[in-house]
Design an enzyme around this catalytic site. Sequence first.
Site, PDB file in Angstrom:
ATOM      1  N   TYR A   1       0.810  -1.268  -0.018  1.00 30.87           N
ATOM      2  CA  TYR A   1      -0.005   0.124  -0.123  1.00 30.87           C
ATOM      3  C   TYR A   1       0.626   1.347   0.026  1.00 30.87           C
ATOM      4  CZ  TYR A   1      -3.296  -3.318   1.326  1.00 30.87           C
ATOM      5  OH  TYR A   1      -4.165  -4.407   1.337  1.00 30.87           O
TER       6      TYR A   1
ATOM      7  N   SER B   1      -3.400  -7.478   7.888  1.00 33.17           N
ATOM      8  CA  SER B   1      -4.336  -7.645   6.971  1.00 33.17           C
ATOM      9  C   SER B   1      -3.411  -8.346   5.727  1.00 33.17           C
ATOM     10  CB  SER B   1      -5.015  -6.613   6.201  1.00 33.17           C
ATOM     11  OG  SER B   1      -6.282  -7.076   5.406  1.00 33.17           O
TER      12      SER B   1
ATOM     13  N   ASP C   1     -14.458  -7.635  12.454  1.00 33.93           N
ATOM     14  CA  ASP C   1     -13.454  -7.712  11.288  1.00 33.93           C
ATOM     15  C   ASP C   1     -13.752  -8.653  10.113  1.00 33.93           C
ATOM     16  OD1 ASP C   1     -10.895  -7.252   9.889  1.00 33.93           O
ATOM     17  OD2 ASP C   1     -10.041  -8.835  10.708  1.00 33.93           O
TER      18      ASP C   1
HETATM   19  C1  BEZ Z   1      -6.095  -5.248   3.518  1.00 38.36           C
HETATM   20  O1  BEZ Z   1      -4.646  -5.354   3.581  1.00 38.36           O
HETATM   21  O2  BEZ Z   1      -6.567  -4.459   4.449  1.00 38.36           O
HETATM   22  C2  BEZ Z   1      -6.879  -6.109   2.642  1.00 38.36           C
HETATM   23  C3  BEZ Z   1      -6.145  -7.226   2.048  1.00 38.36           C
HETATM   24  C4  BEZ Z   1      -7.060  -8.017   1.174  1.00 38.36           C
HETATM   25  C5  BEZ Z   1      -8.250  -7.644   1.220  1.00 38.36           C
HETATM   26  C6  BEZ Z   1      -9.108  -6.691   1.867  1.00 38.36           C
HETATM   27  C7  BEZ Z   1      -8.064  -6.045   2.689  1.00 38.36           C
END
Ligand code: BEZ
Length: 559
Positions: free
Chosen positions: A42, A113, A255
Amino acid sequence: MTDIRIEFDVTAEMRDGTVLRADVYRPGGTGPWPVLLSRLPYGKQTPMMAVMLDPVAAARRGFMVVIQDTRGRFASEGEWEPWTYEESDGYDTVRWAAALPGSNGSVGMIGVSYFGNTQWMAALSKPPELKAIAPMITWSDPDDGLWTRGGAIELGITVPWSLLQGADTLTRRHATDLDGLVSSITGLVQDFDGLAGGGYGELPAGRFPAFARHDLPELGYERSRREPEWARSCRVAGRHDEVDLPTFQAGGWYDIFSQGTLDNFTAMRRAGRSATLVMGPWSHTNLRNVVGDVNFGFSAHSDFMGMRGRLTDMQFDWFQRTLGDGNGQVLEPDTGKVLLFVMGINQWREETEWPLSRAVDTDFHLRADGSLSLEPPSTAEQPEEFTYDPMDPVPTAGGAVLMTDEFRPGPLDQTAVEAREDVLVFTTNPLAEDVEVTGRVQAVLFAATDGPSTDWVARLCDVDENGLSRNVTDGIVRVRVTPGEPAEHVVDLWSTSIVFRAGHRIRVQVTSSNFPRWDRNLNTGEPEESATTARVARQQLFHDPARPSRIVLPVVPAR
Ligand code: BEZ
């Protein structure tokens, strides 16, 4: 600690020559320090990072922090293919980070995540210097919450996530073509903005047209169906025995990956490893105390934790125990703890295990008169019937969702959902005393449909003394059946911890859709990859002695 030094874009060469870049935060002084590593897609400098891991705070605690852009993302080279390289790149990166100047040779990984999963994938590759991982809000089996759930597509996660990640992909693709960049990003944003207004409804759901329109990689549902072996690239389930490390798992009852967090914990304990578990009332993006429509009290906030301090400090303490730290402080070794937030009474409670062995699975029967009763039906009660029209599905209202902002996660008012004719509702009398439900919840439905396939959705709700119903947890199962023949279907509603207060009522909703969170079953039995036409289904739910539809709640006796 007087200062912190930051080196940006430090290069690491992977085994195939691809160069990944990381920012490295070193405490003042010469070290050596244990390393905390995060690998994420990200953007290593996005503000989100500071919410989940404040590298400055970590460096002040005596850790050297390494935050790396994964392959094909932001400052790192290579192609963006979600998941594909995380095991091998994780291995190469841990070994590289352990050898950086200032490192004491011990690496821990931290993150949420996607970058919770990059920890698991690195751990599965067994780099010798990796000593501990702290994965948070992340899954175990991608077919239980990431790509699918009970056989239905996690459309609400897949579609916005894949489109959002597309912005960096298009920026790289059009790096030398400004006009192309502007028009491609404009098109992407248009599709993203149009999701709630109808875009989620594009068909076929299993080959979602917007991904092809922008030529973007998707979260993995489609690829995993084309290449089942590839699904292994982010699946932890079934491989925990291979991870011989202490783990610190943290998750939230609302979550999208709450069950994965619990499953990873139980599997690690089963494998005999030291494992810690923290479960708050949180959603995927909200670790504060107000989630959905409910204020769980400031104690629930992850910066307070009922006077225990910040969750991140709990993680740093844990890393200090498992890795040591560069400040020369030694804490007692970690033995693994369980800390649960019990909703309803809104208190943290320390436990030694999950699931709780003292919880008693208790059947609450769905009765034809709309009651939810400990008494099973003693005579044949009339089945209930409703019509499920995939072109007019039950709209998503809260829950463990991560979708575009129109769809808030958490406990929300269910009045509009429960007013629909395609939603059956079963409710207890007002409770004479508090009833605690902590553990995994299942609905057993005896049901029939007049087509070859349909979905069954069950939702547990808490109805307060004013009659307001709010969702607690829910689940879906996609079934293939002989048209018209009753069959038993089990819906896994995942887990919760809540006290239904005296005077409240426990409610169960039964229906056939929750859209756009989950893709709609078009009731034709055609594969999701090609189905574009829908048929209206006639549904029946049975309640008789031979077919006792019920919800099974893990009731915790009062101490
Ligand atoms: C996340 O990194 O927040 C994420 C990863 C895969 C699907 C949804 C969210």
